[in-house]
Enzyme design. Sequence first.
Site, PDB file in Angstrom:
ATOM      1  NE  ARG A   1      -3.304   2.680   2.462  1.00 11.27           N
ATOM      2  CZ  ARG A   1      -3.603   3.423   3.516  1.00 11.27           C
ATOM      3  NH1 ARG A   1      -3.287   3.008   4.734  1.00 11.27           N
ATOM      4  NH2 ARG A   1      -4.207   4.579   3.375  1.00 11.27           N
TER       5      ARG A   1
ATOM      6  CG  HIS B   1      -1.299   8.839   3.703  1.00  7.55           C
ATOM      7  ND1 HIS B   1      -1.372   7.466   3.852  1.00  7.55           N
ATOM      8  CD2 HIS B   1      -1.052   9.325   4.933  1.00  7.55           C
ATOM      9  CE1 HIS B   1      -1.172   7.142   5.121  1.00  7.55           C
ATOM     10  NE2 HIS B   1      -0.965   8.254   5.796  1.00  7.55           N
TER      11      HIS B   1
ATOM     12  CD  GLU C   1      -5.288   7.219   9.829  1.00 12.41           C
ATOM     13  OE1 GLU C   1      -5.057   6.078  10.275  1.00 12.41           O
ATOM     14  OE2 GLU C   1      -4.667   8.239  10.223  1.00 12.41           O
TER      15      GLU C   1
ATOM     16  CG  ASN D   1      -5.555   3.156   8.362  1.00  9.09           C
ATOM     17  OD1 ASN D   1      -5.619   2.230   7.561  1.00  9.09           O
ATOM     18  ND2 ASN D   1      -5.249   4.380   7.991  1.00  9.09           N
TER      19      ASN D   1
ATOM     20  CE1 TYR E   1      -0.590   1.923  13.526  1.00 11.39           C
ATOM     21  CE2 TYR E   1      -2.610   2.965  12.769  1.00 11.39           C
ATOM     22  CZ  TYR E   1      -1.306   2.579  12.542  1.00 11.39           C
ATOM     23  OH  TYR E   1      -0.718   2.839  11.329  1.00 11.39           O
TER      24      TYR E   1
ATOM     25  CD  GLU F   1      -2.037   3.693   8.192  1.00 10.21           C
ATOM     26  OE1 GLU F   1      -1.799   3.991   9.387  1.00 10.21           O
ATOM     27  OE2 GLU F   1      -2.149   4.550   7.297  1.00 10.21           O
TER      28      GLU F   1
END
Length: 453
Positions: A74, A118, A163, A298, A300, A358
Site C-alpha cells: 500500500r 495521504h 483517515e 486503520n 492500532y 494499517e
Amino acid sequence: MSFPSEFTWGAAAAAYQIEGAWNVDGRGPSVWDTFSQTAGKVFENHNGNVACDHYHRWREDIGLMKQLGIKAYRLSLSWSRILPQGTGEVNEAGLKFYDDLINGLLEAGIQPWVTLFHWDLPQALQDQGGFTNPAIADWFGDYATIVAKRLGDRVNHWMTINEPPVILGLGYQDGVFAPGLKLSYAECLAAAHNLLRAHGKGVQALRANCVGPQQISIAHTSREPIPASDSPADIEAARARYFGCVAENMWNLAWWADPIVLGRYPEDGLERFKEHLPTITDADMKLISEPIDYLAYNCYSGYKVKAGADGVAEVITDGHGIGNPRGTLPWLSIAPEAIYWAARWQTERYKLPLVFSENGFCNTDFVHRDGKVHDSQRIEFMHHYLTAIGKAIDDGADVQGYFYWSIMDNFEWAEGYKDRFGIVHVDYQTQVRTPKDSFYWYRDLIARGGQLD
C-alpha cells in the site's frame, strides 16, 4: 490458527513519510512541507525533505519487499509531485516516478494498492482554502482522473483518502497537524462534507478511467471502544459508542462511513450537530455514496468501556490495567481486542469485506552490536493482533487482508523521526536499511500462509 488462502498479506507506507526529494523534478510544495519547515511544529524541527529517500532508493526498497514475500504494497501518491499547483499542468517526471515504481512492484510479484491522498495537500490548494473550499471535490476528481488514465491499466486496488478524522480533526480543528488550523466546529463539518464529496468524485474518476474491474475504498480510522466483559450489556454499550455521533470532534466513525455506505448521515449526529451543519443536498449524498467495494480501516489501539446503569457506555479509567504494555506514542496501548471488535462490528453494519490497511507498533529500535535489530515487542504485538483478526474471521467477519504499518521506519508526522514503526530499520544519516527481527518473523508467517503458533 490459519488464514484463508486468498488472504492479502501486505505492508504500507505513505509518500511524504518516505519519499523525500521534496523539491526535485518539478514537485510542488505540500502543506506538510510548509508545516514541517516551520520552526516548532515538529519534534526537534524534523521535516520530510529527505525522509527515507525512497524517491531515489525505490528499487532497493522493492527488493526488500520481495524478500519479505508480501503479496501487496500500500503506497500513496504525492498530489503535488503530479500536479505541482494541485490543478492545471501535469508534471510528467512525477507521473513517471509512479509509473516506474508500479512497474517495479508488478515485476516483483507485488500488487500495488494505491492511496490517492495521504494528507499532503498541495500548498497551492490550501492557499485557496483546502477542504474548506467546496471546489476541492472537483480538484480531487480531476487529479484522480489524471492518475487513473496513467496508472489504471495496472492498478486495480485503490483508496481515495486516508483517515479523514486526522485530516480534519488534527489538521483543521486541533491545529497540531498540517495545515495547523483551529477552525470552528461548523467550519470543520463543512470541510468534512467537502472531503466526502471529494471522495465521491474520486470514485467516479477511477470507475470511468481505469481498465478492468476495480476495488475501491476509503481508508477510515476511529477510536475503538472495547467491551469490558463478554456480557451482552457491555458489548452493546461499546457497539453503540463505536457508531455513536455525540462528541463535537472529527472521530465519529459513523459520520464518515454511514454516508458512503448507507447513503445518509447518522440521525443522532444530525440532531446533535444541527446548529453546526452545512447545507446537505440530495445530489451531495448521491455523490458521496458512490458504491465502494470493500472497507479499509486503520486500527492500532482502543479503550475499555462498560455499560452504565442506563446502558450507556462508561469509559473505564486504566481499563487495560496500570502498566499495560504500550508503544512509544501515548495513544498506542496494546489492545488487540480493538481490532477484533472493529472487524466484527464494521462488517456486520456495512455488509462489506474489510481490509486492515494499517496496523503497527512504534518503538525506539536501534541496531545492536551484532548488526541486527531485535524488536521482540513488535513481534508480540503483531502476533496478538493477528490472532485477534483470525478470531474475528472465525466468528464470521469477512476480513480479507492485513497491511503492516510500516514497511520501514519513516517520518512520523509531528513526532518527526523519534518513533519507529518499521519492520525495516532506517539509519537516517546513511540511509542504510536493516531488516528487523520482525521482518523475518513476518516473512516466515506469510510463507506458511499465516499459520500462527
